[in-house]
Design a protein around this motif. Structure first.
Motif, PDB file in Angstrom:
ATOM      1  N   ARG A  28       0.838  -1.206   0.000  1.00 46.09           N
ATOM      2  CA  ARG A  28       0.000   0.000   0.000  1.00 46.09           C
ATOM      3  C   ARG A  28       0.872   1.255   0.000  1.00 46.09           C
ATOM      4  N   ARG A  29       1.841   1.264   0.908  1.00 48.19           N
ATOM      5  CA  ARG A  29       2.739   2.415   0.998  1.00 48.19           C
ATOM      6  C   ARG A  29       3.519   2.591  -0.299  1.00 48.19           C
ATOM      7  N   ASP A  30       4.037   1.506  -0.849  1.00 45.33           N
ATOM      8  CA  ASP A  30       4.801   1.582  -2.089  1.00 45.33           C
ATOM      9  C   ASP A  30       3.954   2.164  -3.219  1.00 45.33           C
ATOM     10  N   PHE A  31       2.708   1.692  -3.339  1.00 41.16           N
ATOM     11  CA  PHE A  31       1.831   2.219  -4.383  1.00 41.16           C
ATOM     12  C   PHE A  31       1.567   3.705  -4.163  1.00 41.16           C
ATOM     13  N   ALA A  32       1.283   4.093  -2.929  1.00 43.62           N
ATOM     14  CA  ALA A  32       1.000   5.492  -2.618  1.00 43.62           C
ATOM     15  C   ALA A  32       2.204   6.373  -2.931  1.00 43.62           C
ATOM     16  N   VAL A  33       3.389   5.958  -2.522  1.00 41.39           N
ATOM     17  CA  VAL A  33       4.607   6.729  -2.768  1.00 41.39           C
ATOM     18  C   VAL A  33       4.847   6.882  -4.268  1.00 41.39           C
ATOM     19  N   GLN A  34       4.748   5.788  -5.012  1.00 43.20           N
ATOM     20  CA  GLN A  34       4.991   5.834  -6.450  1.00 43.20           C
ATOM     21  C   GLN A  34       3.955   6.688  -7.171  1.00 43.20           C
ATOM     22  N   THR A  35       2.712   6.591  -6.753  1.00 44.22           N
ATOM     23  CA  THR A  35       1.654   7.363  -7.395  1.00 44.22           C
ATOM     24  C   THR A  35       1.816   8.853  -7.117  1.00 44.22           C
ATOM     25  N   GLU A 109      -2.293   9.032   3.514  1.00 40.62           N
ATOM     26  CA  GLU A 109      -2.438   8.293   4.772  1.00 40.62           C
ATOM     27  C   GLU A 109      -1.457   7.133   4.860  1.00 40.62           C
ATOM     28  N   PHE A 110      -1.081   6.576   3.720  1.00 45.68           N
ATOM     29  CA  PHE A 110      -0.176   5.420   3.704  1.00 45.68           C
ATOM     30  C   PHE A 110       1.285   5.831   3.666  1.00 45.68           C
ATOM     31  N   THR A 111       1.543   7.132   3.569  1.00 43.11           N
ATOM     32  CA  THR A 111       2.919   7.613   3.556  1.00 43.11           C
ATOM     33  C   THR A 111       3.249   8.414   4.805  1.00 43.11           C
ATOM     34  N   ALA A 112       2.321   8.495   5.733  1.00 40.21           N
ATOM     35  CA  ALA A 112       2.514   9.318   6.949  1.00 40.21           C
ATOM     36  C   ALA A 112       3.759   8.905   7.718  1.00 40.21           C
ATOM     37  N   ASP A 113       4.059   7.613   7.783  1.00 37.34           N
ATOM     38  CA  ASP A 113       5.227   7.148   8.535  1.00 37.34           C
ATOM     39  C   ASP A 113       6.530   7.600   7.880  1.00 37.34           C
ATOM     40  N   LEU A 114       6.498   7.962   6.611  1.00 39.50           N
ATOM     41  CA  LEU A 114       7.707   8.415   5.915  1.00 39.50           C
ATOM     42  C   LEU A 114       7.960   9.908   6.137  1.00 39.50           C
ATOM     43  N   ARG A 115       6.907  10.622   6.518  1.00 34.26           N
ATOM     44  CA  ARG A 115       7.018  12.073   6.689  1.00 34.26           C
ATOM     45  C   ARG A 115       7.427  12.467   8.098  1.00 34.26           C
ATOM     46  N   GLY A 116       7.466  11.502   8.970  1.00 36.07           N
ATOM     47  CA  GLY A 116       8.015  11.821  10.252  1.00 36.07           C
ATOM     48  C   GLY A 116       7.135  11.777  11.386  1.00 36.07           C
TER      49      GLY A 116
END
Length: 116
Positions: A28-35, A109-116
């Protein structure tokens, strides 16, 4: 299942999840980041119409349980709320994922952990 990024007449095709690999838990996170990255670069993202089906067809070669970390229902649940704007390729084609605020919020929402 696949998604495509389009720049002009060039397509880059990626699987949503690569079964049997360490990537599966974070699909999910990978798809969200790539999109989101593709949209930032003014690229289109297309998703397979298949991924919006409640159940996979036998000829799609999806074997439920092949990788216990992902189920078809999870794919459907993730993609169903996303807004699309255009269809290509008939019944088994692709849908253009809309670059709407709704979609950006859902994916963020699926990339929140990457933003800190």
């Amino acid at each position: 299942m696949q998604f495509e990024q389009q720049t002009g007449n060039n397509f880059h095709v990626d699987p949503v999840a690569i079964l049997g690999t360490a990537q599966v838990p974070q699909w999910r996170r990978d798809f969200a980041v790539q999109t989101l990255a593709a949209w930032d670069q003014h690229q289109d993202v297309w998703i397979s119409k298949r991924i919006l089906s409640r159940y996979p067809e036998a000829e799609w070669n999806w074997a439920e349980g092949e990788d216990e970390r992902i189920a078809w229902a999870e794919l459907h649940e993730f993609f169903a709320p996303l807004e699309t704007s255009r269809a290509e390729g008939g019944d088994d084609g692709f849908l253009l994922l809309s670059q709407t605020d709704v979609n950006k919020k859902l994916l963020a929402e699926f990339t929140a952990d990457l933003r800190g």
